[in-house]
Design an enzyme around this catalytic site. Structure first.
Site, PDB file in Angstrom:
ATOM      1  N   GLU A 135       0.744  -1.136  -0.032  1.00 14.78           N
ATOM      2  CA  GLU A 135       0.074  -0.082   0.195  1.00 14.78           C
ATOM      3  C   GLU A 135       0.852   1.286  -0.057  1.00 14.78           C
ATOM      4  O   GLU A 135       0.364   2.449  -0.621  1.00 14.78           O
ATOM      5  CB  GLU A 135      -0.897   0.080   1.224  1.00 14.78           C
ATOM      6  N   SER A 403     -52.186 -33.178  -5.462  1.00 19.14           N
ATOM      7  CA  SER A 403     -52.959 -34.262  -4.605  1.00 19.14           C
ATOM      8  C   SER A 403     -52.321 -34.129  -3.341  1.00 19.14           C
ATOM      9  O   SER A 403     -53.112 -34.763  -2.074  1.00 19.14           O
ATOM     10  CB  SER A 403     -52.516 -35.676  -5.229  1.00 19.14           C
TER      11      SER A 403
END
Length: 672
Positions: A135, A403
């Site tokens: 970084e 059903s």
């Protein structure tokens, strides 16, 4: 008098000679007189060039104005800079919510989660060095602004023709993270620079790096290295190894893209870049960097389940406010879901849909729900792919049950004195011009109610529904937890009104437990900050909804469906009962069944309602139910279905009596 002509002549001569002299000077510029004339021009130009004193005076004036303007800008943007900063994390954030399975696995984490503050001096050296290397490689050398870094980044961006590298330091990133909005403009950049200089003046490098590590976003709602370390690797940040540190250091650039839980391979590539940066900066050797590199990131499993569990956690989160109101603190939600059963459900559902048969028969979607006989949800898969569709087909969808709905027809019949051993004739009937047909388009003469249930006979089901009354069938369905509006028409007996899988499976659980009320539920306990219990499910006294004799008789009929009827594909290594369901043109196919330990429902179909190719409930749904239940019951003792009902009766102090239940149950059942 003699002077007048002379004066006029002199005037004329003067006027005549002037233009001739100018013309001569102009024309002589390129002649023999040009050198003399040119030297005159240079002399004049030289008189216009400022001397050293004038240049110095100009520079001083501009410098003073630069200082004035620069001071004004600094004063304008520097007004209100903070005087101090705390190492504690910010309090304004989304509450963190963790969802836990009944066996202790983390099913999901939501909201913003901050870990405990840590100082970089307490971490292994390679942790801070990893972040600095990738970084801000000159972090320990600059004063908050890295001039060389800005020039290097500008050159890289210029030569690549795109923004390939940034020049912001860790100190600048911290300043932006702490105080500034995400917007990009000239004023915000000036504030960022001023704040970076102020931070460097107020704090040491180690303190700045500590602040940065405690506040940076690591994806998955994790803020700070403590939260990220525990979330991804299940470890204290003080025990992070080199590769784990590299993985975390690679996340701030693109937390979503490099998230090791989302894409472990891409995350590993990024971590390897961090290791190379560390070697390039000389903080580790190249050989050590090569040894540490991996092809994929191995994280702590957040539970055994895949993305399908999100259907369940979304359902849970939608119900938190019903129990504790507005969520304004971190929560831990303890649920009823079993991560092992969830994994089994997801695996078998995915395998069933990926099978050549399912693809040939145009089966696009499926859903599976499993719960205990008292309604505790153990597994839920709301569709084949959560990332493609978050629509939960267990809780949100309303489909025709076919059903499977006959359960309520025959329960209403039992209440009216029609038993499983009674006989009825399977024959062609017509009701206001509507003629129900059996699945095989044939009629089979006289048969018992038990056989009619086992073979899913449509003609007899409609006859029974008309005899006991459609209103009684509707009331029975509502009393047993069906919350949908049901159409009062003869085709209701064949399941033409749309209902949810959650309601239907809960109704079958009532039969499985011997006839006691069931509230399908998922939340056992909600714990807030400091371990305060905000909600805990109590062992509520269930209401008996069915005559225990009727529950036993219904259980017997549903057992015959699996043993010798349409549900034979669901036979497993222990007593089981259930019911198949298929709608017109095979648009929906169901199987809902149970054992002494577990009730499970399966649905297959297509979201757009398009027909499948000859798929019935006794086919692929029953096979999926079989595969799930067979794996789910591994290493469990075999128990008869009656044992479950008996255990339930003993738990609630059943004395053998029963009472009819009023419709008030339906209102309560819709809560969860």
């Amino acid at each position: 008098m003699a002077q007048r002509p002379f004066k006029r002549q002199q005037t004329v001569r003067k006027g005549a000679t002037t233009p001739r002299k100018r013309k001569k000077r102009v024309s002589s510029s390129g002649g023999s007189g040009g050198k003399k004339s040119g030297s005159g021009i240079l002399s004049k130009i030289g008189g216009m060039i400022p001397g050293p004193e004038a240049i110095a005076r100009f520079i001083v004036i501009m410098g003073i104005w630069g200082l004035v303007i620069g001071g004004g800008i600094v004063a304008y943007y520097g007004y209100g800079l903070p005087e101090k900063i705390s190492f504690e994390v910010a309090s304004e954030r989304k509450p963190s919510i963790r969802v836990i399975s009944v066996d202790g696995a983390v099913l999901g984490s939501y909201g913003d989660r901050y870990g405990s503050p840590v100082e970089v001096s307490d971490l292994p050296d390679h942790v801070g060095l990893a972040f600095a290397s990738i970084e801000d490689r000159r972090f320990y050398d600059h004063f908050g602004i890295d001039i060389l870094g800005i020039l290097r980044a500008s050159w890289v961006n210029l030569t690549s023709g795109r923004i390939a590298e940034g020049g912001s330091t860790i100190t600048q990133q911290l300043a932006k993270n702490l105080f500034l909005s995400p917007e990009r403009n000239f004023g915000r950049k000036i504030e960022e620079v001023l704040l970076a200089l102020w931070l460097e003046f107020k704090f040491t490098k180690q303190q700045i790096l500590s602040l940065y590590l405690n506040r940076i976003y690591f994806g998955s709602g994790m803020y700070g290295i403590d939260a990220a370390s525990r979330h991804y690797f299940g470890t204290d940040p003080r025990r992070l190894n080199l590769y784990e540190a590299a993985v975390l250091a690679g996340l701030p650039k693109a937390p979503s893209r490099y998230n090791p839980l989302v894409d472990p391979e891409d995350s590993a590539k990024r971590a390897n870049v961090v290791l190379d940066a560390m070697a390039s900066n000389g903080v580790i050797t190249a050989a050590r960097a090569e040894r540490a590199k991996q092809r994929t990131v191995r994280t702590t499993r957040q539970g055994k389940s895949g993305p399908g569990v999100r259907y369940f956690t979304d359902w849970v989160l939608d119900r938190v406010r019903d129990y504790i109101g507005y969520v304004d603190q971190d929560l831990t939600i303890h649920t009823t879901l079993d991560s092992r059963l969830q994994e089994i459900a997801e695996f078998n559902l995915e395998r069933a849909l990926a099978s050549p048969v399912a693809q040939q028969k145009n089966v696009g979607q499926a859903a599976l729900l499993a719960m205990t006989p008292d309604g505790a949800v153990r597994a839920m898969v709301g569709g084949r792919d959560y990332f493609e569709s978050q629509y939960n087909r267990v809780t949100q969808a309303r489909r025709q049950p076919g059903s499977v709905f006959k359960l309520f027809v025959y329960l209403a019949a039992l209440d009216k004195g029609i038993g499983s051993n009674d006989w009825m004739r399977d024959m062609a009937i017509s009701i206001n011009g509507w003629e129900p047909r059996n699945f095989d388009r044939k009629h089979h003469g006289t048969m018992s109610i038990r056989d009619a249930v086992a073979t899913s006979n449509n003609s007899i089901a409609v006859q029974v529904a008309m005899e006991v009354g459609l209103d009684n069938v509707i009331k029975k369905a509502h009393d047993m937890g069906v919350s949908s509006e049901l159409g009062r028409e003869p085709s209701l007996a064949l399941g033409t009104s749309e209902v949810s899988m959650l309601d239907l499976t809960g109704a079958y659980a009532i039969v499985a437990n011997g006839g006691f009320s069931v509230f399908p539920h998922a939340i056992r306990k909600i714990v807030g900050q400091g371990g305060v219990v905000l909600f805990e499910r109590s062992d509520e006294f269930p209401v008996r909804l069915m005559n225990p004799l009727h529950a036993g008789e219904m259980n017997n009929m549903l057992s015959s469906v699996v043993a010798k009827g349409t549900g034979r594909n669901a036979i497993i290594d222990r007593p089981a009962a259930g019911k198949t369901g298929t709608t017109s043109d095979s648009r929906d196919a169901w199987f809902i069944g149970y054992t002494a330990e577990l009730v499970a429902g399966v649905w297959m179909g297509n979201d757009n309602g398009s027909p499948m190719d000859d798929v019935s409930g006794g086919d692929l749904p029953a096979k999926l139910w079989h595969d799930f239940m067979l794996h789910a019951h591994q290493n469990l003792p075999v128990r008869s279905l009656g044992k479950a009902a008996l255990a339930r009766s003993q738990k609630v102090g059943e004395d053998g009596s029963w009472r009819e239940f009023t419709s008030g149950f339906t209102t309560g059942n819709t809560k969860q």
